[in-house]
Design an enzyme around this catalytic site. Sequence first.
Site, PDB file in Angstrom:
ATOM      1  N   GLU A 151       1.110  -1.205  -0.031  1.00  0.00           N
ATOM      2  CA  GLU A 151       0.006   0.049  -0.058  1.00  0.00           C
ATOM      3  C   GLU A 151       1.089   1.197   0.096  1.00  0.00           C
ATOM      4  OE1 GLU A 151      -3.589   1.921   2.755  1.00  0.00           O
ATOM      5  OE2 GLU A 151      -2.596  -0.021   3.426  1.00  0.00           O
ATOM      6  N   GLU A 252     -13.063   2.325   4.625  1.00  0.00           N
ATOM      7  CA  GLU A 252     -11.929   2.656   5.579  1.00  0.00           C
ATOM      8  C   GLU A 252     -12.053   4.028   6.038  1.00  0.00           C
ATOM      9  OE1 GLU A 252      -7.285   1.267   6.308  1.00  0.00           O
ATOM     10  OE2 GLU A 252      -7.513   2.443   4.778  1.00  0.00           O
TER      11      GLU A 252
END
Length: 270
Positions: A151, A252
């Site tokens: 990520e 998220e």
Amino acid sequence: MHRFDVNLSILFTELPLLERPAAAAAAGFTEVELWWPWPHTPTPPEDELAALRGALERAGTRLVALNLYAGRLPGPDRGALSVPGEESERFRANVAVAADFARSLGCRALNALYGNRVDGVPAEEQDALALANLAHAARAADRVGAVLLIEALNAVESPRYPLGDAASAVAVVEKVDAATGLGNARLLMDLYHLAMAGEDLPAVVDRYAAVTGHVQIADVPGRGAPGTGGLDLPGLLGRLRRAGYAGPVGLEYRAAGGTSADAFGWLAEY
């Protein structure tokens, strides 16, 4: 139509961890994701693992993505695998535990946050350590039928994290695949972080959808629910779908006012 999963490490946090899966199910979700739930230890006691496993199973929620140990998160850390010394060792110790936990729940994606730059340690030394640890994690993920996610985080909020855009994260994906020959490293395309980094999101989607293993969303600015900021998230998700991404989309974001059960009204359009 995209499948949405709820991140139980940022939503429903007004509840104890073991109550969150049932709350997510009551809100209509069948899939969830988690940051490593024990930031204080990479190797929690089996009874704690079993308790979380049981809570997920009783709620009928499937774990679709799990972070590997990443240090104090939430907190000042952004991963452990590139940090020399004890933190790297803690990451290594966590890999088998997290992989086995994922396998027991049918989870097919493990996210490995890279780690912040450390003063006094050459970047090349940290990168070499990171590649070795990521290759180790990719092999463990492969053994349990999972992909390993890499990520990018935005430099506004994580200035010492070296993977600040999609291209740098994909470059690490390619290095891990070259090191292992397994081909199971993937980009975690977090549209919030990439937007905060100033990326051209339609171009990122077009360029990297094929190497994306998981997607996460929040609006910009503020990291709130879709519709609270300026991102065209419906358009971007449609573009992802047309580009061939068929996996889950992780929610998220932070609930306004801290009440997670009321944070999903925007889903009506889906």
